[in-house]
Design a protein around this motif. Structure first.
Motif, mmCIF file in Angstrom:
data_model
loop_
_atom_site.group_PDB
_atom_site.id
_atom_site.type_symbol
_atom_site.label_atom_id
_atom_site.label_comp_id
_atom_site.label_asym_id
_atom_site.label_seq_id
_atom_site.Cartn_x
_atom_site.Cartn_y
_atom_site.Cartn_z
ATOM 1 N N GLU A 146 0.776 -1.163 0.054
ATOM 2 C CA GLU A 146 -0.206 -0.027 -0.078
ATOM 3 C C GLU A 146 0.970 1.319 -0.009
ATOM 4 O OE1 GLU A 146 -3.573 -0.119 2.340
ATOM 5 O OE2 GLU A 146 -4.359 1.440 1.053
ATOM 6 N N ALA A 147 1.931 1.170 0.793
ATOM 7 C CA ALA A 147 2.724 2.531 0.824
ATOM 8 C C ALA A 147 3.789 2.728 -0.271
ATOM 9 C CB ALA A 147 3.821 2.137 1.968
ATOM 10 N N ALA A 148 3.765 1.659 -1.361
ATOM 11 C CA ALA A 148 4.327 1.649 -2.506
ATOM 12 C C ALA A 148 3.510 2.381 -3.800
ATOM 13 C CB ALA A 148 5.143 0.978 -2.571
ATOM 14 N N ILE A 149 2.319 2.676 -3.515
ATOM 15 C CA ILE A 149 1.534 2.808 -4.838
ATOM 16 C C ILE A 149 1.458 4.331 -5.216
ATOM 17 C CG2 ILE A 149 -0.860 2.986 -5.422
ATOM 18 C CD1 ILE A 149 -1.519 0.713 -3.446
ATOM 19 N N THR A 150 1.652 4.576 -6.358
ATOM 20 C CA THR A 150 1.984 5.787 -6.843
ATOM 21 C C THR A 150 0.828 5.940 -7.984
ATOM 22 O OG1 THR A 150 3.303 5.293 -8.991
ATOM 23 C CG2 THR A 150 4.318 5.634 -6.682
ATOM 24 N N THR B 181 -0.183 0.084 -11.789
ATOM 25 C CA THR B 181 -1.477 -0.687 -12.352
ATOM 26 C C THR B 181 -1.635 -1.737 -11.843
ATOM 27 O OG1 THR B 181 0.030 -1.559 -14.052
ATOM 28 C CG2 THR B 181 -1.035 0.769 -14.683
ATOM 29 N N ALA B 182 -0.957 -2.674 -11.050
ATOM 30 C CA ALA B 182 -1.313 -3.882 -10.567
ATOM 31 C C ALA B 182 -0.213 -4.257 -9.409
ATOM 32 C CB ALA B 182 -0.894 -4.874 -11.796
ATOM 33 N N ILE B 183 -0.551 -5.337 -8.799
ATOM 34 C CA ILE B 183 0.216 -5.850 -7.819
ATOM 35 C C ILE B 183 0.537 -7.168 -8.339
ATOM 36 C CG2 ILE B 183 0.505 -6.927 -5.520
ATOM 37 C CD1 ILE B 183 -2.024 -5.029 -4.809
ATOM 38 N N ASP C 91 -8.206 -6.249 -0.818
ATOM 39 C CA ASP C 91 -8.618 -5.153 -0.454
ATOM 40 C C ASP C 91 -8.074 -3.882 -0.776
ATOM 41 O OD1 ASP C 91 -10.217 -3.456 1.376
ATOM 42 O OD2 ASP C 91 -8.256 -3.234 2.655
ATOM 43 N N ILE C 92 -6.583 -4.134 -0.869
ATOM 44 C CA ILE C 92 -5.613 -3.031 -1.475
ATOM 45 C C ILE C 92 -6.142 -2.708 -2.990
ATOM 46 C CG2 ILE C 92 -3.377 -2.247 -1.941
ATOM 47 C CD1 ILE C 92 -2.590 -3.727 0.598
ATOM 48 N N ALA C 93 -6.117 -3.872 -3.558
ATOM 49 C CA ALA C 93 -6.306 -3.889 -5.184
ATOM 50 C C ALA C 93 -7.753 -3.230 -5.544
ATOM 51 C CB ALA C 93 -6.056 -5.226 -5.761
ATOM 52 N N LEU D 260 -6.467 -1.425 -8.841
ATOM 53 C CA LEU D 260 -5.242 -2.217 -9.453
ATOM 54 C C LEU D 260 -5.583 -3.445 -9.694
ATOM 55 C CD1 LEU D 260 -2.664 -1.182 -6.724
ATOM 56 C CD2 LEU D 260 -3.446 -0.053 -8.932
ATOM 57 N N LYS D 261 -4.886 -4.030 -10.703
ATOM 58 C CA LYS D 261 -5.123 -5.515 -11.030
ATOM 59 C C LYS D 261 -4.136 -6.391 -9.946
ATOM 60 C CE LYS D 261 -7.748 -5.434 -14.882
ATOM 61 N NZ LYS D 261 -9.241 -5.580 -14.452
ATOM 62 N N LEU D 262 -4.959 -7.431 -9.564
ATOM 63 C CA LEU D 262 -4.165 -8.240 -8.629
ATOM 64 C C LEU D 262 -3.859 -9.544 -9.309
ATOM 65 C CD1 LEU D 262 -3.346 -8.884 -5.798
ATOM 66 C CD2 LEU D 262 -5.457 -9.579 -5.087
#
Ligand code: T4K
Length: 385
Positions: free
Chosen positions: A120-124, A128-130, A147-149, A154-156
Motif C-alpha cells: 500500500e505504501a508503494a502505490i503511485t 497498475t497492478a500488484i 482489499d488494497i487492489a 489495481l489488478k491483482l
C-alpha cells in the motif's frame, strides 16, 4: 561419522509415471500424427485441468514464464507494478518483457509472501497492478491484497508457479485475484515436462490469451494481434494428463516427508522452520525451506550449504540473491529497505523434497544436519578452550 549418500540427493526430482503409462499415450500420438497446435491431447488435457481447478477460465502454455508474460500483456498492464524481490527471476522478467517497471517491496517473515502494508505504501499514480507470489506454495495474504487492489483500482496478479493443488477454505487458490500463473515445470511437484497455465476471472480473456500464444491467428489468413508462439505441445499435455492422475498421491507423500523433517528439525538450535500452517489451508508441500541462524547454528548458511554437498546433498538457496541484486535489475531504484527480504535471502535454504525420496533418506539427511552442527560446535568449543 556418517557416510555420504552414494548417489546425489537433489533438491527436487521430477515425478515420473510408469513408462508403460506414458508409452500407451505415445501410441495415441503416433496414431493421431498430430504433435502440436492445439491437438486432441492438449484439448482433452485442458478440460481435465479445468475440472481439477474448478474453472473454465484456463489457458495452457509451453511454460510458466511465457504464460505470465502473456498474462500481463493480455491484461494491458503497464507503468509500475508492485512486486516481490524474493522469487524466481522469471517473475520479474515477465514484467521486463512488457516494459513494466518493477517496484520491489518487502515480504513478511513467516511465509515470505508480499507484506500488504508495504504494498500500500508503494502505490503511485503509475501503479497498475500488484504481482504477488505464493512463495513455496504458501498463499499470500489474500484478503488484505484484494482489499488494497479494490480500493486503488489495481489488478491483482498471482505468480502461483509453486501453488498447484493449494486450497483455502476448500476453494482452489486459482479463484483468487484477477489472474494466476501456474508452472508445470519438471522441478515442480506437478509437471508436464515443461508447461504453464493461466487461470483468470474474466471469461473474455481466454480468447485474447489464445491469440497471444498462437501468433495472433484468427484463421489461416487473418492475424488480429502481434502474438508470439507459446503453445503447449502434445507430449507435454500427455505427461500433464498422466501426472494429474497421481497428483493427490504426490501431495500426500510430500506431506509425510515434510512432517518427518518437522519432527526431526523442530527445536534444533539455529534452524528455523516455517510456523504451523493454518487449519483452513490445504497446502501442497511444494518446498521445504529452513532458515539458518549463523550464530546459533555455528556456521553460515553458505558454509552449511557447502558442507551438505560433501555428503552428496544438493540443497538450494531459493531465493538468493534477491532479484533486485541481480546485475540486470540493479539499476532499478528500490524505495523500500527490504529488511525482511534481505535477512531471509541470507539465511534461506531449501532441503530435498520429492515424491520418491525415501523416509529413510529424510532421516539420514536430518542425521547429517545434526552431525554437521555438532561437529562444528565441538570444533568451536575446542578452539575456545
Ligand atoms: N515464477 C516462479 C515463482 C518460479 O519458481 C518459476 C520457476 C517461474 C515463475 C517460471 O516458471 P517456468 O517458466 O519454469 O515454468 C528451477 C526451475 O527450472 C524453475 O522452473 C523453477 N521456477 C525454479 C524455482 O527452479 P533451477 O535453475 O533451480 O533448476 P535446476 O535445473 O537447477 O534444477 C533444480 C534441481 O532439480 C537440479 O539440481 C536437479 C533436479 N532436476 C532438474 C531437472 C530439470 C532433476 O532431477 N531433473 C530434471 O529434469 O530452476
Amino acid at each position: 561419522m556418517i557416510e555420504p549418500f552414494e548417489k546425489p540427493i537433489y533438491v527436487t526430482k521430477p515425478f515420473l509415471p510408469k513408462l508403460e503409462e506414458f508409452c500407451a499415450g505415445l501410441e495415441e500420438i503416433w496414431e493421431n500424427q498430430w504433435l502440436t497446435n492445439n491437438g486432441p491431447i492438449v484439448k482433452r488435457f485442458s478440460q481435465e485441468i479445468s475440472n481439477y481447478f474448478e474453472t473454465e477460465n484456463v489457458c495452457l502454455f509451453t511454460n510458466g514464464t511465457l504464460a505470465l508474460q502473456i498474462g500481463l500483456q493480455g491484461m494491458g498492464i503497464a507503468g509500475e507494478v508492485i512486486t516481490t524481490p524474493f522469487t524466481f527471476v522469471a517473475t520479474t522478467h515477465a514484467l521486463f518483457w512488457n516494459k513494466i517497471r518493477p517496484v520491489f517491496v518487502d515480504i513478511e517473515p513467516d511465509y515470505y509472501t508480499l507484506d500488504p502494508e508495504k504494498v500500500e505504501a508503494a502505490i503511485t499514480p503509475w501503479t497498475t497492478a500488484i504481482l504477488a507470489v505464493h512463495v513455496f506454495g504458501h498463499p499470500c495474504q489474500l484478503e488484505a491484497l484484494a482489499d488494497i487492489a479494490n480500493r486503488h483500482n489495481l489488478k491483482l496478479i498471482y505468480d502461483a508457479a509453486h501453488a498447484f493443488g493449494v486450497r483455502v477454505n476448500g476453494e482452489s487458490i486459482s479463484h483468487f485475484g484477477d489472474l494466476s500463473m501456474f508452472s508445470f515445470h519438471a522441478t515442480k511437484l506437478y509437471h508436464s515436462i515443461e508447461g504453464g497455465m493461466l487461470t483468470f476471472q474474466e471469461p473474455s480473456m481466454k480468447k485474447i490469451f489464445n491469440y497471444l500464444k498462437n501468433f495472433g491467428f484468427e484463421n489461416e489468413i487473418e492475424v488480429v494481434m502481434p502474438g508470439t508462439n507459446a503453445k503447449m505441445n502434445e507430449m507435454q499435455a500427455l505427461m500433464g494428463s498422466i501426472v494429474l492422475k497421481h497428483v493427490d498421491n504426490i501431495i500426500d507423500r510430500r506431506r509425510l516427508i515434510t512432517e518427518t523433517y518437522f519432527e526431526r528439525l523442530d527445536g534444533l538450535a539455529g534452524i528455523r522452520l516455517r510456523p504451523a500452517f493454518a487449519k483452513e489451508l490445504n497446502y501442497n508441500f511444494a518446498y521445504m525451506p529452513i532458515e539458518i541462524d549463523e550464530n546459533e547454528f555455528g556456521m553460515s548458511r553458505d558454509h552449511f550449504y557447502d558442507e551438505l554437498k560433501k555428503y552428496n546433498i544438493f540443497s538450494r538457496r531459493y531465493f538468493y540473491p534477491l532479484i533486485c541484486d541481480y546485475a540486470c535489475y540493479k539499476k532499478n531504484t528500490v524505495g523500500d529497505p527490504l529488511k525482511v527480504a534481505k535477512r531471509v535471502a541470507e539465511k534461506i535454504l531449501t532441503l530435498p523434497i520429492y515424491y520418491d525420496l525415501d523416509l529413510e533418506d529424510v532421516y539420514k539427511i536430518c542425521d547429517i544436519i545434526e552431525y554437521i552442527k555438532q561437529r562444528r560446535y565441538k570444533k568451536k568449543t575446542f578452539a575456545a578452550a
